[in-house]
Design an enzyme around this catalytic site. Structure first.
Site, mmCIF file in Angstrom:
data_model
loop_
_atom_site.group_PDB
_atom_site.id
_atom_site.type_symbol
_atom_site.label_atom_id
_atom_site.label_comp_id
_atom_site.label_asym_id
_atom_site.label_seq_id
_atom_site.Cartn_x
_atom_site.Cartn_y
_atom_site.Cartn_z
ATOM 1 C CG ASN A 132 -4.947 -8.395 21.724
ATOM 2 O OD1 ASN A 132 -5.956 -7.743 21.517
ATOM 3 N ND2 ASN A 132 -4.224 -8.904 20.739
ATOM 4 C CG PHE B 194 -1.867 1.119 1.278
ATOM 5 C CD1 PHE B 194 -3.055 1.043 0.570
ATOM 6 C CD2 PHE B 194 -1.592 2.270 2.013
ATOM 7 C CE1 PHE B 194 -3.965 2.099 0.600
ATOM 8 C CE2 PHE B 194 -2.490 3.330 2.039
ATOM 9 C CZ PHE B 194 -3.672 3.245 1.331
ATOM 10 C CE LYS C 162 -3.459 -14.519 18.703
ATOM 11 N NZ LYS C 162 -2.444 -14.880 17.774
ATOM 12 C CB ALA D 54 6.146 -10.160 12.842
#
Lengths: 386, 386
Positions: free
Chosen positions: A303, A73, A238, A186
């Site tokens: 999270n 992008f 999860k 990552a």
């Protein structure tokens, strides 16, 4: 560190590959092409790492063309240069994976249609909210014989049930779609720390094996499992468990409590998945995408981190506010997934069966205090998981 | 914090208990006694917490006599007082669980035979190396109708297979023996933080339910599972996984790698248990004694901690040395269990099937460097776990 795993041949393509293992052998021009062409749709942090993994393998393995096209992008960097130009010049995604060489055979392409048109192996790895738009743009633009794989964690959970990203891709583009999920952060994979992943496939084992070859490296161990829905739901659900684990951390309740909440969360993941898709297999939850990803996400991960801050503040500062402060504009998957799961549960009358999932949502929206995670989330199991 | 769990009645014994649910109704004097008498054999850290849990329930529940007798290995404290006298005077095990009131109905008894003679419910919670001696002393001294439960994690793994502690108790004393295991760190339960446990029982469901009633509190949730061997092996083998997790921490390899190693460890636990005891159930590993205990032990716990130090030192300081320095004389269960498991594996020709278990042992004894935990412990699964 790159340990020498016996079972992953590094340069033995003649032993492990045969022409029939490629998904197809005829390209758009009608010419026989025994080699697969790979395009990565997406170029964020995980997309860039995926491109790096793939590019190291296409160079080595006979059944793939070297070049890996990556749809980017387009953005203009502060320097005034275009992101694709910089990636193609220095082989580095300076914005989303700085400091890591992707490989010279990764070609950044700002034109989505051009990026996908020759590929017979499409790797989707964008934020999930962009996928519907991307799919619509790609209708009729991809090879009919293409195979897709989704690395996208998160999905649209609608009233009538979850709309899996793999289903979205399959239905819009009319092609088969596998998934790759797992305990993989990552940035750790980028620096070649050992980790694992799971490929979920629908029925064609040889396709799964081709994906496994494309992604596997000595430090990234990929296992195929014939259970697309199970693997994909693991990757999504999860994040709800990670929110619960973050609450426990924020309340300073100790490892026993955290382990108990993680276990209950895993059981609700299994039960929810099996209720929605009876084909889901128990064994999937012992794969990397299951228990290992729950562990990784509940130990680190954004999270967990934001949920911890939420609980430390006694729920007085909203998730939106904490997200804005802590995540520089990134959104939490877990909070929106918890809402979507709650909608499914309440629509189907299952709220009582999933005390952890439903309590996470009620805490997120302020209807319950963070401490309710323990008070409400454990009940004697009402669902036979096995 | 003591959340109100709907499913755990706190004072509703009339609803949940019936005389037939007690293991027996006739005591040694031939008198009908509808109430059970409980003795805890052992008074260390976990034994004291167990006595506290039990004593809070015997006061409330009609089917138990209030008094809980606790056999204490007598010691003379620095003050010159005897440990049993102090416990009985201030209701606190000042040596092994200081600061926590056990309950006035816990009676410390230094005389093993006297402590057990009237009890029909015997809770064993000593270091496992003492159990054989204790069993020998108790032959013919316990009630014939007594039921036992073992809280002892660790077992004797011999060449011919593991000798489970529950088996040792059953065979020596001629009584049935259940087990209680789970993700429970004694000191966290002592301060009433929420956690869970699993009771493994052989065949009599009503016995399991009696044990569940005896241990359950609002902050300690106990689930019965008909799988003694599975539950007991979980409690033991998880310490080997914790050693592996500690190595990963010491090598600073990140959460992905740690989660992967924990997952592989869990799979080896399942495979090992099922090879030894085909009756072991998959579902047991989703109970507190399985995945949750693996998580707790790999997050905290002394096995993980010392293994981390071992790896940080590149294996140059032995476990014995580090244990002595870090644990004030306590021994690591994981290192000895790894050795015992290795003996079983090598005796049966299974070493290659269990790369993680065997590598942990070889690292512990210095035959491999700590980094081998990743290089050797992952291989494509050779064992069908399900």
């Amino acid at each position: 560190m790159a340990p020498a795993f016996e079972q992953i041949p590094e340069d033995t393509e003649t032993q492990t590959e045969t022409p029939h293992s490629a998904p197809n052998t005829v390209n758009n021009d009608g010419q026989v092409d025994y080699k697969s062409r790979v395009t990565v749709v997406g170029s964020g942090n995980w997309g860039s790492v995926a491109a790096k993994l793939i590019a190291s393998n296409t160079l080595k393995l006979y059944s793939f063309h070297d070049e890996v096209r990556m749809w980017v992008f387009e953005e203009t960097l502060q320097s005034g240069e275009k992101l694709t130009d910089v990636i193609n010049r220095i082989n580095e995604n300076v914005k989303y994976l700085p400091g890591i060489k992707l490989g010279k055979n990764v070609i950044a392409d700002p034109d989505l249609e051009n990026a996908v048109k020759d590929a017979n192996m499409l790797v989707f790895v964008t934020p999930h909210q962009f996928m519907e738009g991307i799919c619509k743009r790609l209708v009729g633009k991809v090879r009919e014989d293409a195979e897709a794989i989704s690395l996208i964690k998160g999905m649209e959970v609608k009233m009538e049930g979850p709309c899996m990203i793999s289903t979205l891709i399959s239905e819009h583009l009319g092609i088969n779609c596998s998934v790759l999920m797992g305990a993989n952060i990552a940035n750790e994979i980028a620096v070649e720390k050992f980790s694992e992943a799971t490929v979920g496939y629908r029925d064609k084992r040889e396709i799964a094996e081709q994906w496994v070859r494309l992604f596997s490296t000595p430090y990234f161990l990929v296992t195929p499992v014939q259970d697309v829905e199970g693997v994909e739901l693991c990757g999504t659900l999860k994040n709800v468990v990670a929110i619960a684990a973050g609450f426990v951390d924020g309340l300073d309740m100790g490892n026993n409590t955290k382990a108990a909440i993680m276990r209950i969360g895993l059981r609700e993941m299994i039960a929810f998945s099996k209720l929605l898709f009876p084909s889901v297999r128990d064994s999937t939850f012992f794969e990397s995408c299951g228990v290992a990803d729950v562990i990784t996400t509940c130990l680190g991960g954004r999270n967990r981190k934001v949920a911890e801050a939420f609980a430390k503040n006694g729920g007085k500062r909203s998730f939106d506010e904490l997200e804005a402060e802590m995540l520089q504009g990134q959104k939490l998957q877990g909070v929106s997934t918890a809402r979507e799961v709650y909608e499914v549960l309440s629509h189907r009358g299952w709220l009582e069966l999933f005390p952890l999932f439903s309590t996470v949502h009620e805490i997120c929206v302020g209807r319950l205090p963070p401490s309710a995670i323990v008070e409400h989330s454990e009940q004697k199991p009402k669902l036979p998981v096995f």
